[in-house]
Design a protein around this motif. Sequence first.
Motif, mmCIF file in Angstrom:
data_model
loop_
_atom_site.group_PDB
_atom_site.id
_atom_site.type_symbol
_atom_site.label_atom_id
_atom_site.label_comp_id
_atom_site.label_asym_id
_atom_site.label_seq_id
_atom_site.Cartn_x
_atom_site.Cartn_y
_atom_site.Cartn_z
ATOM 1 N N ALA A 244 2.818 -21.536 -10.738
ATOM 2 C CA ALA A 244 2.166 -20.236 -10.552
ATOM 3 C C ALA A 244 1.336 -20.312 -9.276
ATOM 4 N N ILE A 245 1.504 -19.316 -8.415
ATOM 5 C CA ILE A 245 0.786 -19.274 -7.143
ATOM 6 C C ILE A 245 0.016 -17.963 -7.070
ATOM 7 N N LEU A 246 -1.274 -18.054 -6.878
ATOM 8 C CA LEU A 246 -2.121 -16.878 -6.775
ATOM 9 C C LEU A 246 -2.425 -16.612 -5.305
ATOM 10 N N PHE A 247 -1.997 -15.466 -4.819
ATOM 11 C CA PHE A 247 -2.287 -15.044 -3.451
ATOM 12 C C PHE A 247 -3.499 -14.128 -3.500
ATOM 13 N N CYS A 248 -4.526 -14.449 -2.719
ATOM 14 C CA CYS A 248 -5.718 -13.607 -2.690
ATOM 15 C C CYS A 248 -6.401 -13.750 -1.329
ATOM 16 N N SER A 249 -7.231 -12.757 -1.013
ATOM 17 C CA SER A 249 -8.008 -12.855 0.213
ATOM 18 C C SER A 249 -9.228 -13.733 -0.067
ATOM 19 N N TYR A 250 -9.806 -14.274 0.975
ATOM 20 C CA TYR A 250 -10.955 -15.154 0.771
ATOM 21 C C TYR A 250 -12.135 -14.410 0.158
ATOM 22 N N CYS A 251 -12.104 -13.085 0.170
ATOM 23 C CA CYS A 251 -13.171 -12.276 -0.451
ATOM 24 C C CYS A 251 -13.005 -12.143 -1.958
ATOM 25 N N HIS A 252 -11.837 -12.499 -2.486
ATOM 26 C CA HIS A 252 -11.546 -12.277 -3.898
ATOM 27 C C HIS A 252 -11.065 -13.536 -4.620
ATOM 28 N N VAL A 253 -11.508 -14.689 -4.231
ATOM 29 C CA VAL A 253 -11.056 -15.922 -4.868
ATOM 30 C C VAL A 253 -11.697 -16.026 -6.256
ATOM 31 N N PRO A 254 -10.874 -16.023 -7.313
ATOM 32 C CA PRO A 254 -11.433 -16.157 -8.657
ATOM 33 C C PRO A 254 -11.802 -17.611 -8.936
ATOM 34 N N ASN A 255 -12.364 -17.848 -10.093
ATOM 35 C CA ASN A 255 -12.670 -19.221 -10.496
ATOM 36 C C ASN A 255 -11.379 -20.027 -10.487
ATOM 37 N N LYS A 256 -11.476 -21.240 -9.987
ATOM 38 C CA LYS A 256 -10.293 -22.094 -9.905
ATOM 39 C C LYS A 256 -9.693 -22.329 -11.283
ATOM 40 N N LYS A 257 -8.374 -22.230 -11.358
ATOM 41 C CA LYS A 257 -7.628 -22.521 -12.569
ATOM 42 C C LYS A 257 -6.908 -23.842 -12.347
ATOM 43 N N SER A 258 -6.835 -24.650 -13.375
ATOM 44 C CA SER A 258 -6.308 -26.001 -13.222
ATOM 45 C C SER A 258 -4.836 -26.045 -12.842
ATOM 46 N N ASN A 259 -4.044 -25.124 -13.343
ATOM 47 C CA ASN A 259 -2.605 -25.197 -13.159
ATOM 48 C C ASN A 259 -2.092 -24.276 -12.048
ATOM 49 N N ILE A 260 -2.935 -23.432 -11.528
ATOM 50 C CA ILE A 260 -2.488 -22.428 -10.568
ATOM 51 C C ILE A 260 -2.768 -22.883 -9.140
ATOM 52 N N LYS A 261 -1.743 -22.761 -8.290
ATOM 53 C CA LYS A 261 -1.917 -23.043 -6.865
ATOM 54 C C LYS A 261 -2.479 -21.795 -6.206
ATOM 55 N N TYR A 262 -3.193 -21.981 -5.122
ATOM 56 C CA TYR A 262 -3.811 -20.856 -4.424
ATOM 57 C C TYR A 262 -3.268 -20.743 -3.011
ATOM 58 N N CYS A 263 -3.060 -19.508 -2.585
ATOM 59 C CA CYS A 263 -2.760 -19.202 -1.190
ATOM 60 C C CYS A 263 -3.792 -18.168 -0.768
ATOM 61 N N ILE A 264 -4.778 -18.615 -0.026
ATOM 62 C CA ILE A 264 -5.886 -17.745 0.368
ATOM 63 C C ILE A 264 -5.639 -17.257 1.787
ATOM 64 N N VAL A 265 -5.714 -15.929 1.953
ATOM 65 C CA VAL A 265 -5.411 -15.308 3.238
ATOM 66 C C VAL A 265 -6.628 -14.546 3.736
ATOM 67 N N ASP A 266 -6.504 -14.016 4.958
ATOM 68 C CA ASP A 266 -7.552 -13.201 5.559
ATOM 69 C C ASP A 266 -7.828 -11.974 4.703
ATOM 70 N N SER A 267 -8.886 -11.264 5.008
ATOM 71 C CA SER A 267 -9.244 -10.094 4.202
ATOM 72 C C SER A 267 -8.811 -8.770 4.830
ATOM 73 N N TYR A 268 -7.995 -8.798 5.863
ATOM 74 C CA TYR A 268 -7.565 -7.543 6.465
ATOM 75 C C TYR A 268 -6.626 -6.800 5.495
ATOM 76 N N PRO A 269 -6.530 -5.489 5.627
ATOM 77 C CA PRO A 269 -5.716 -4.700 4.693
ATOM 78 C C PRO A 269 -4.269 -5.194 4.619
ATOM 79 N N GLN A 270 -3.765 -5.294 3.428
ATOM 80 C CA GLN A 270 -2.384 -5.691 3.130
ATOM 81 C C GLN A 270 -2.063 -7.155 3.444
#
Length: 152
Positions: free
Chosen positions: A30-56
Amino acid sequence: MKNIRIVIDGDSCPVIKIIEDISIKYNITAILFCSYCHVPNKKSNIKYCIVDSYPQAVDLAIINDIKNGDIVVTQDYGLASIVLSKGARAISPNGKIYLNESIDILLYNRHLNKEIRKAGGKIKGNHKRNRKDNINFERNLIRLIEDTQNLL
């Protein structure tokens, strides 16, 4: 066999815990894509792809990363449409499975609602999220996973 991934449009996803539990049960990335403004609490099994906060930015990152056979969790009809065109599956956090046969009408209704709001009209909002939405999401996500595994 090709690996299935669950890709999460994560800037406002209320079902992350359900996705985490299912991804562990089915041994799926499972990969969660989110902007750096919306990073939720880290989940143990989920990978993160954090991107810029510009629209879209999140949508564009998902579009660039998506693969045939992936399952995308999103509330965005536009993103769902592109995901479907790339051979992936899409589901809303309420459990609605997006289909090629019905995505055009969803996009058209979204456009009409925008025009009504722009003209000063009111549109009925979404219902408050409830336990039934979680049950429906979990059931349909499992169905998508099992269907996709059978196709690959």
